[in-house]
Write a protein that holds these residues in place. Structure first.
Motif, PDB file in Angstrom:
ATOM      1  N   ILE A  79      30.858  43.842  40.392  1.00 62.52           N
ATOM      2  CA  ILE A  79      31.470  43.671  41.718  1.00 62.52           C
ATOM      3  C   ILE A  79      30.383  43.645  42.797  1.00 62.52           C
ATOM      4  O   ILE A  79      30.446  42.847  43.733  1.00 62.52           O
ATOM      5  N   ALA A  80      29.376  44.506  42.647  1.00 67.65           N
ATOM      6  CA  ALA A  80      28.285  44.533  43.624  1.00 67.65           C
ATOM      7  C   ALA A  80      27.496  43.223  43.601  1.00 67.65           C
ATOM      8  O   ALA A  80      27.103  42.696  44.653  1.00 67.65           O
ATOM      9  N   VAL A  81      27.255  42.678  42.412  1.00 66.09           N
ATOM     10  CA  VAL A  81      26.536  41.411  42.304  1.00 66.09           C
ATOM     11  C   VAL A  81      27.357  40.279  42.915  1.00 66.09           C
ATOM     12  O   VAL A  81      26.836  39.444  43.670  1.00 66.09           O
ATOM     13  N   ALA A  82      28.658  40.252  42.604  1.00 65.63           N
ATOM     14  CA  ALA A  82      29.527  39.208  43.160  1.00 65.63           C
ATOM     15  C   ALA A  82      29.549  39.276  44.684  1.00 65.63           C
ATOM     16  O   ALA A  82      29.495  38.244  45.369  1.00 65.63           O
ATOM     17  N   ARG A  83      29.612  40.489  45.216  1.00 65.82           N
ATOM     18  CA  ARG A  83      29.624  40.655  46.672  1.00 65.82           C
ATOM     19  C   ARG A  83      28.326  40.114  47.276  1.00 65.82           C
ATOM     20  O   ARG A  83      28.334  39.409  48.291  1.00 65.82           O
TER      21      ARG A  83
ATOM     22  N   GLN B 194      36.870  33.219  37.610  1.00 66.15           N
ATOM     23  CA  GLN B 194      36.017  33.420  36.446  1.00 66.15           C
ATOM     24  C   GLN B 194      35.211  34.716  36.552  1.00 66.15           C
ATOM     25  O   GLN B 194      35.010  35.411  35.553  1.00 66.15           O
ATOM     26  N   TRP B 195      34.750  35.070  37.760  1.00 62.77           N
ATOM     27  CA  TRP B 195      34.058  36.342  37.919  1.00 62.77           C
ATOM     28  C   TRP B 195      35.020  37.515  37.742  1.00 62.77           C
ATOM     29  O   TRP B 195      34.631  38.558  37.202  1.00 62.77           O
ATOM     30  N   SER B 196      36.254  37.361  38.161  1.00 57.66           N
ATOM     31  CA  SER B 196      37.245  38.426  37.953  1.00 57.66           C
ATOM     32  C   SER B 196      37.524  38.617  36.475  1.00 57.66           C
ATOM     33  O   SER B 196      37.625  39.746  35.980  1.00 57.66           O
ATOM     34  N   LYS B 197      37.654  37.511  35.733  1.00 57.07           N
ATOM     35  CA  LYS B 197      37.841  37.610  34.286  1.00 57.07           C
ATOM     36  C   LYS B 197      36.619  38.238  33.635  1.00 57.07           C
ATOM     37  O   LYS B 197      36.730  39.021  32.678  1.00 57.07           O
ATOM     38  N   LEU B 198      35.429  37.916  34.168  1.00 56.32           N
ATOM     39  CA  LEU B 198      34.202  38.471  33.613  1.00 56.32           C
ATOM     40  C   LEU B 198      34.205  39.995  33.693  1.00 56.32           C
ATOM     41  O   LEU B 198      33.720  40.675  32.777  1.00 56.32           O
ATOM     42  N   ILE B 199      34.763  40.546  34.774  1.00 57.21           N
ATOM     43  CA  ILE B 199      34.828  42.005  34.917  1.00 57.21           C
ATOM     44  C   ILE B 199      35.586  42.621  33.744  1.00 57.21           C
ATOM     45  O   ILE B 199      35.215  43.673  33.219  1.00 57.21           O
TER      46      ILE B 199
ATOM     47  N   VAL C 211      46.331  42.465  37.530  1.00 53.09           N
ATOM     48  CA  VAL C 211      45.026  43.125  37.620  1.00 53.09           C
ATOM     49  C   VAL C 211      44.331  42.767  38.923  1.00 53.09           C
ATOM     50  O   VAL C 211      44.078  41.593  39.206  1.00 53.09           O
ATOM     51  N   GLU C 212      44.031  43.788  39.732  1.00 53.27           N
ATOM     52  CA  GLU C 212      43.240  43.625  40.944  1.00 53.27           C
ATOM     53  C   GLU C 212      41.813  44.047  40.600  1.00 53.27           C
ATOM     54  O   GLU C 212      41.537  45.241  40.404  1.00 53.27           O
ATOM     55  N   PRO C 213      40.884  43.103  40.478  1.00 52.46           N
ATOM     56  CA  PRO C 213      39.547  43.429  39.942  1.00 52.46           C
ATOM     57  C   PRO C 213      38.792  44.482  40.725  1.00 52.46           C
ATOM     58  O   PRO C 213      38.023  45.256  40.151  1.00 52.46           O
ATOM     59  N   ARG C 214      38.978  44.535  42.034  1.00 53.79           N
ATOM     60  CA  ARG C 214      38.194  45.470  42.842  1.00 53.79           C
ATOM     61  C   ARG C 214      38.520  46.932  42.565  1.00 53.79           C
ATOM     62  O   ARG C 214      37.716  47.804  42.877  1.00 53.79           O
ATOM     63  N   ILE C 215      39.697  47.215  42.012  1.00 56.53           N
ATOM     64  CA  ILE C 215      40.031  48.608  41.735  1.00 56.53           C
ATOM     65  C   ILE C 215      39.847  48.971  40.266  1.00 56.53           C
ATOM     66  O   ILE C 215      40.111  50.101  39.863  1.00 56.53           O
TER      67      ILE C 215
ATOM     68  N   LYS D 150      26.485  37.827  46.134  1.00 59.44           N
ATOM     69  CA  LYS D 150      26.462  36.371  46.003  1.00 59.44           C
ATOM     70  C   LYS D 150      27.488  35.686  46.897  1.00 59.44           C
ATOM     71  O   LYS D 150      27.554  34.454  46.938  1.00 59.44           O
ATOM     72  N   GLY D 151      28.320  36.472  47.582  1.00 59.67           N
ATOM     73  CA  GLY D 151      29.341  35.905  48.445  1.00 59.67           C
ATOM     74  C   GLY D 151      30.548  35.374  47.714  1.00 59.67           C
ATOM     75  O   GLY D 151      31.275  34.508  48.223  1.00 59.67           O
ATOM     76  N   ILE D 152      30.807  35.891  46.509  1.00 60.55           N
ATOM     77  CA  ILE D 152      31.934  35.435  45.697  1.00 60.55           C
ATOM     78  C   ILE D 152      33.160  36.279  46.007  1.00 60.55           C
ATOM     79  O   ILE D 152      33.098  37.525  45.998  1.00 60.55           O
ATOM     80  N   THR D 153      34.275  35.638  46.300  1.00 64.09           N
ATOM     81  CA  THR D 153      35.538  36.328  46.543  1.00 64.09           C
ATOM     82  C   THR D 153      36.279  36.476  45.226  1.00 64.09           C
ATOM     83  O   THR D 153      36.668  35.487  44.602  1.00 64.09           O
ATOM     84  N   LEU D 154      36.444  37.710  44.776  1.00 57.31           N
ATOM     85  CA  LEU D 154      37.162  37.962  43.532  1.00 57.31           C
ATOM     86  C   LEU D 154      38.654  37.751  43.737  1.00 57.31           C
ATOM     87  O   LEU D 154      39.189  38.013  44.803  1.00 57.31           O
ATOM     88  N   GLU D 155      39.328  37.286  42.687  1.00 54.41           N
ATOM     89  CA  GLU D 155      40.738  36.947  42.775  1.00 54.41           C
ATOM     90  C   GLU D 155      41.571  37.817  41.843  1.00 54.41           C
ATOM     91  O   GLU D 155      41.143  38.165  40.748  1.00 54.41           O
TER      92      GLU D 155
END
Length: 334
Positions: free
Chosen positions: A216-220, A175-180, A232-236, A222-227
């Motif tokens: 991405i910084a907020v997710a990091r 869900q955080w990856s989709k949010l991006i 789509v690779e969210p980190r890039i 919070k300790g959330i692992t993006l998927e």
């Protein structure tokens, strides 16, 4: 039986695809049957032919139709989640599983607080649907559906209906990856452009990249692992969005496989005079950023601009360059 509560773009499309494959589907309106579907509906999957679903192959009811449902697909707007939870509590069996196929964050928590977390399953729809006519639901971008493991049977039914669907163990990360990607929703509303044209403006992409990087910084923190979501690779995402347009066009070809009519759901809400889902998208990132001490200045500026736009009721049709200038002014007042 599957009940769809919220027969908007996503609900109509997913429910229609399931019905077209023979799965019993009931479309439920909170104040009465969804009248727009009385003559049946048409669903057009990505890259596929239109499917006609005649009225005798679906059921349209008010809230009382939830009583026979084994699975409820909640597809309402996020602002309506609390009200939908009350309707489900009043009319559905206590054993009915509720699968949230909604945008943004916080919906599962709202549902769980009222219905109990053991019967609520998070979901994510990774594609855009537009509605050329009230009864026609067209998948406008490529993508897949992901649901929590408790909805395995639903994922199998979706797959059998031609919907790319799977289960995932880390739905928070999904869900955080989709949010991006959803952070582009308000930007598209501000531009007033079809989504594909919007993505060809590098200045708009730079704003989207800044929003994605903050998230991405907020997710990091919070300790959330993006998927990864499909291709789509969210980190890039921030790096890809910042590329010069000719290179972006090549490297992001999958992202650009978009129907020429496609606009984000928030752009559609603005045009239709509906409230925005901003509090559950950008607003959730800003809120989480404050909690973990990570600043989100671009996201906060976009929130201010989008709130003003919805108050005015029409897109300002900004260029990306003009939007960046406004954001800079909001970030550095005076």
């Amino acid at each position: 039986m599957i009940a769809v509560l919220g027969a908007g773009a996503i609900g109509g499309f997913v429910g229609g695809m399931l019905a077209s494959s023979g799965v019993p589907v009931t479309f439920v309106g909170r104040s009465g049957p969804p009248r727009a579907l009385e003559g049946g509906l048409t669903v057009t999957p990505w890259g596929g032919a239109a499917r006609e679903v005649p009225p005798n192959e679906i059921t349209l009811t008010g809230p009382e139709g939830l009583g026979a449902a084994e699975t409820i697909l909640l597809c309402t707007k996020s602002a309506d989640t609390a009200g939908a939870a009350e309707v489900i509590a009043a009319h559905a069996a206590a054993t009915a599983v509720v699968v949230s196929l909604q945008n943004g964050l916080g919906n599962v928590e709202t549902l769980s607080a009222r219905l109990g977390g053991d019967r609520v399953v998070p979901g994510m729809v990774g594609f855009n649907v537009i509605r050329p006519e009230a009864h026609h639901f067209l998948q406008a971008t490529e993508g897949e559906i992901m649901v929590g493991p408790a909805a395995l049977r639903l994922a199998q039914q979706m797959h059998g209906a031609g919907l790319p669907a799977t289960t995932h163990d880390n739905m928070t990360g999904v869900q955080w990856s989709k949010l991006i990607l959803n952070l582009n929703n308000p930007l598209n509303a501000l531009s007033g452009l079809p989504l594909r044209d919007h993505l060809m403006d590098r200045d708009w992409r730079r704003i989207g990249a800044d929003c994605a990087a903050e998230t991405i910084a907020v997710a990091r923190a919070k300790g959330i692992t993006l998927e990864r979501m499909g291709k789509v690779e969210p980190r890039i995402v921030p790096r890809v969005l910042r590329l010069p347009t000719p290179i972006f066009r090549v490297l992001a070809s999958a992202m650009l496989r978009i129907d020429p009519q496609a606009r984000t759901s928030m752009a559609q809400d603005l045009a239709a005079g509906r409230p925005s889902e901003l509090p559950w998208l950008n607003g959730k990132v800003s809120e989480a950023g404050r909690e973990v001490g990570v600043p989100t200045p671009t996201i906060d500026a976009v929130i201010a601009m989008t709130d003003a736009t919805f108050a005015e009721g029409a897109s300002p049709r900004l260029t990306g360059a003009a939007a960046r200038a406004r954001i800079a002014g909001i970030r550095s007042p005076g």
